[in-house]
Design a protein around this motif. Structure first.
Motif, mmCIF file in Angstrom:
data_model
loop_
_atom_site.group_PDB
_atom_site.id
_atom_site.type_symbol
_atom_site.label_atom_id
_atom_site.label_comp_id
_atom_site.label_asym_id
_atom_site.label_seq_id
_atom_site.Cartn_x
_atom_site.Cartn_y
_atom_site.Cartn_z
ATOM 1 N N LEU A 81 18.923 9.403 61.711
ATOM 2 C CA LEU A 81 18.469 8.903 63.001
ATOM 3 C C LEU A 81 19.581 9.114 64.020
ATOM 4 C CD1 LEU A 81 16.109 7.326 64.377
ATOM 5 C CD2 LEU A 81 17.484 5.277 63.984
ATOM 6 N N GLU A 82 19.305 9.915 65.049
ATOM 7 C CA GLU A 82 20.250 10.094 66.158
ATOM 8 C C GLU A 82 19.982 8.993 67.177
ATOM 9 O OE1 GLU A 82 20.503 13.946 67.918
ATOM 10 O OE2 GLU A 82 20.403 14.970 65.982
ATOM 11 N N ILE A 83 21.053 8.372 67.645
ATOM 12 C CA ILE A 83 20.935 7.246 68.560
ATOM 13 C C ILE A 83 21.694 7.568 69.844
ATOM 14 C CG2 ILE A 83 21.505 4.813 68.912
ATOM 15 C CD1 ILE A 83 21.467 4.608 65.787
ATOM 16 N N ALA A 84 21.067 7.305 70.980
ATOM 17 C CA ALA A 84 21.722 7.438 72.279
ATOM 18 C C ALA A 84 21.313 6.223 73.105
ATOM 19 C CB ALA A 84 21.315 8.731 72.969
ATOM 20 N N ALA A 85 22.265 5.332 73.337
ATOM 21 C CA ALA A 85 21.982 4.113 74.096
ATOM 22 C C ALA A 85 22.727 4.156 75.430
ATOM 23 C CB ALA A 85 22.398 2.885 73.293
ATOM 24 N N HIS A 86 22.088 3.585 76.444
ATOM 25 C CA HIS A 86 22.668 3.535 77.788
ATOM 26 C C HIS A 86 22.285 2.183 78.380
ATOM 27 C CE1 HIS A 86 23.188 5.744 81.898
ATOM 28 N NE2 HIS A 86 24.171 4.924 81.638
ATOM 29 N N TYR A 87 23.290 1.361 78.659
ATOM 30 C CA TYR A 87 23.004 0.021 79.158
ATOM 31 C C TYR A 87 24.181 -0.494 79.980
ATOM 32 C CZ TYR A 87 25.545 -1.116 74.823
ATOM 33 O OH TYR A 87 26.457 -1.168 73.807
ATOM 34 N N VAL A 88 23.994 -1.668 80.563
ATOM 35 C CA VAL A 88 25.022 -2.275 81.407
ATOM 36 C C VAL A 88 25.309 -3.679 80.895
ATOM 37 C CG1 VAL A 88 25.564 -3.102 83.743
ATOM 38 C CG2 VAL A 88 24.372 -0.922 83.435
ATOM 39 N N GLY A 148 17.006 -3.613 81.258
ATOM 40 C CA GLY A 148 16.746 -2.274 81.779
ATOM 41 C C GLY A 148 17.463 -1.180 81.025
ATOM 42 N N GLY A 149 18.311 -1.542 80.070
ATOM 43 C CA GLY A 149 18.963 -0.519 79.259
ATOM 44 C C GLY A 149 17.962 0.163 78.335
ATOM 45 N N VAL A 150 18.373 1.305 77.803
ATOM 46 C CA VAL A 150 17.478 2.061 76.923
ATOM 47 C C VAL A 150 18.227 2.554 75.687
ATOM 48 C CG1 VAL A 150 15.850 2.815 78.697
ATOM 49 C CG2 VAL A 150 17.883 4.167 78.239
ATOM 50 N N MET A 184 13.382 3.150 73.437
ATOM 51 C CA MET A 184 13.177 1.731 73.295
ATOM 52 C C MET A 184 13.891 1.014 74.426
ATOM 53 S SD MET A 184 14.016 0.833 69.496
ATOM 54 C CE MET A 184 13.216 1.242 68.082
ATOM 55 N N PRO A 185 13.225 0.132 75.118
ATOM 56 C CA PRO A 185 13.898 -0.644 76.161
ATOM 57 C C PRO A 185 14.781 -1.722 75.537
ATOM 58 C CG PRO A 185 11.601 -1.279 75.991
ATOM 59 C CD PRO A 185 11.798 -0.117 75.056
ATOM 60 N N LEU A 186 15.910 -1.997 76.176
ATOM 61 C CA LEU A 186 16.794 -3.079 75.747
ATOM 62 C C LEU A 186 16.558 -4.254 76.691
ATOM 63 C CD1 LEU A 186 20.049 -1.018 75.110
ATOM 64 C CD2 LEU A 186 18.305 -1.708 73.460
ATOM 65 N N ALA A 187 16.009 -5.318 76.153
ATOM 66 C CA ALA A 187 15.599 -6.448 76.977
ATOM 67 C C ALA A 187 16.734 -7.426 77.257
ATOM 68 C CB ALA A 187 14.436 -7.183 76.310
ATOM 69 N N GLY A 188 17.820 -7.347 76.517
ATOM 70 C CA GLY A 188 18.921 -8.268 76.733
ATOM 71 C C GLY A 188 19.802 -8.344 75.503
ATOM 72 N N GLY A 189 20.776 -9.202 75.567
ATOM 73 C CA GLY A 189 21.687 -9.397 74.459
ATOM 74 C C GLY A 189 22.968 -10.033 74.953
ATOM 75 N N THR A 190 23.857 -10.319 74.027
ATOM 76 C CA THR A 190 25.124 -10.942 74.374
ATOM 77 C C THR A 190 26.287 -10.099 73.867
ATOM 78 O OG1 THR A 190 25.109 -12.279 72.370
ATOM 79 C CG2 THR A 190 24.183 -13.283 74.337
ATOM 80 N N VAL A 191 27.399 -10.224 74.554
ATOM 81 C CA VAL A 191 28.648 -9.570 74.184
ATOM 82 C C VAL A 191 29.680 -10.680 74.004
ATOM 83 C CG1 VAL A 191 30.453 -7.977 74.923
ATOM 84 C CG2 VAL A 191 28.063 -7.525 75.520
ATOM 85 N N ARG A 192 30.283 -10.734 72.821
ATOM 86 C CA ARG A 192 31.298 -11.748 72.544
ATOM 87 C C ARG A 192 32.462 -11.102 71.823
ATOM 88 N NH1 ARG A 192 29.713 -14.151 76.119
ATOM 89 N NH2 ARG A 192 28.015 -15.600 76.100
ATOM 90 N N GLY A 193 33.656 -11.333 72.329
ATOM 91 C CA GLY A 193 34.828 -10.769 71.683
ATOM 92 C C GLY A 193 36.103 -11.321 72.253
ATOM 93 N N PRO A 194 37.222 -10.854 71.716
ATOM 94 C CA PRO A 194 38.502 -11.360 72.191
ATOM 95 C C PRO A 194 38.848 -10.899 73.606
ATOM 96 C CG PRO A 194 38.832 -9.626 70.564
ATOM 97 C CD PRO A 194 37.359 -9.919 70.611
ATOM 98 N N GLU A 195 38.253 -9.793 74.050
ATOM 99 C CA GLU A 195 38.584 -9.258 75.373
ATOM 100 C C GLU A 195 37.445 -9.400 76.374
ATOM 101 O OE1 GLU A 195 39.845 -5.044 77.487
ATOM 102 O OE2 GLU A 195 40.103 -5.266 75.336
ATOM 103 N N LEU A 196 36.217 -9.205 75.930
ATOM 104 C CA LEU A 196 35.078 -9.128 76.844
ATOM 105 C C LEU A 196 33.948 -10.022 76.361
ATOM 106 C CD1 LEU A 196 33.538 -7.757 79.205
ATOM 107 C CD2 LEU A 196 32.937 -5.917 77.609
#
Length: 120
Positions: free
Chosen positions: A33-40, A20-22, A1-13
């Motif tokens: 369900l085995e999950i393997a994600a790779h993104y930036v 382009g992530g997958v 599955m392609p990862l089209a985007g998203g947000t990261v919110r937290g106390p550090e990052l």
């Protein structure tokens, strides 16, 4: 599955997912369900952080069927955990190269939410 985007919110990052992530998912015969994600992640300061995440999602058949239909399911009704590693050359984020994290996930109809916990 392609990862089209998203947000990261937290106390550090804080930042956004670079398109382009997958996310590879393998449904095993035992219902796990085995999950393997790779993104930036592009941090708000512009630094790029590569994320590799491997884990499992499983639960009672009726709960997993509700998830598959896109229904709201509380995160404590099923197991969704991944082990996460980070790689970066961005000076401000070099400390992440030495971090292992556990992510606790929740699958929603249109997104996945992950809470990250540094393993110490």
């Amino acid at each position: 599955m392609p990862l089209a985007g998203g947000t990261v919110r937290g106390p550090e990052l804080n930042g956004t997912l670079v398109e382009g992530g997958v996310d590879w998912q393998i449904l095993r015969a035992d219902g796990v369900l085995e999950i393997a994600a790779h993104y930036v992640i592009r941090a708000d300061d512009g630094g790029l952080i590569e994320v590799q995440s491997d884990g499992l999602r499983h639960g009672p058949a009726e709960v997993m069927a509700r998830l598959a239909r896109g229904e709201a399911v509380a995160r404590d009704e099923y197991f969704f955990r991944t082990v996460v590693r980070f790689t970066t050359g961005a000076p401000a984020w070099l400390h992440l190269n030495r971090v292992l994290a556990l992510a606790v996930g929740q699958r929603e109809a249109r997104c996945v939410k992950l809470d990250f916990y540094r393993i110490t």
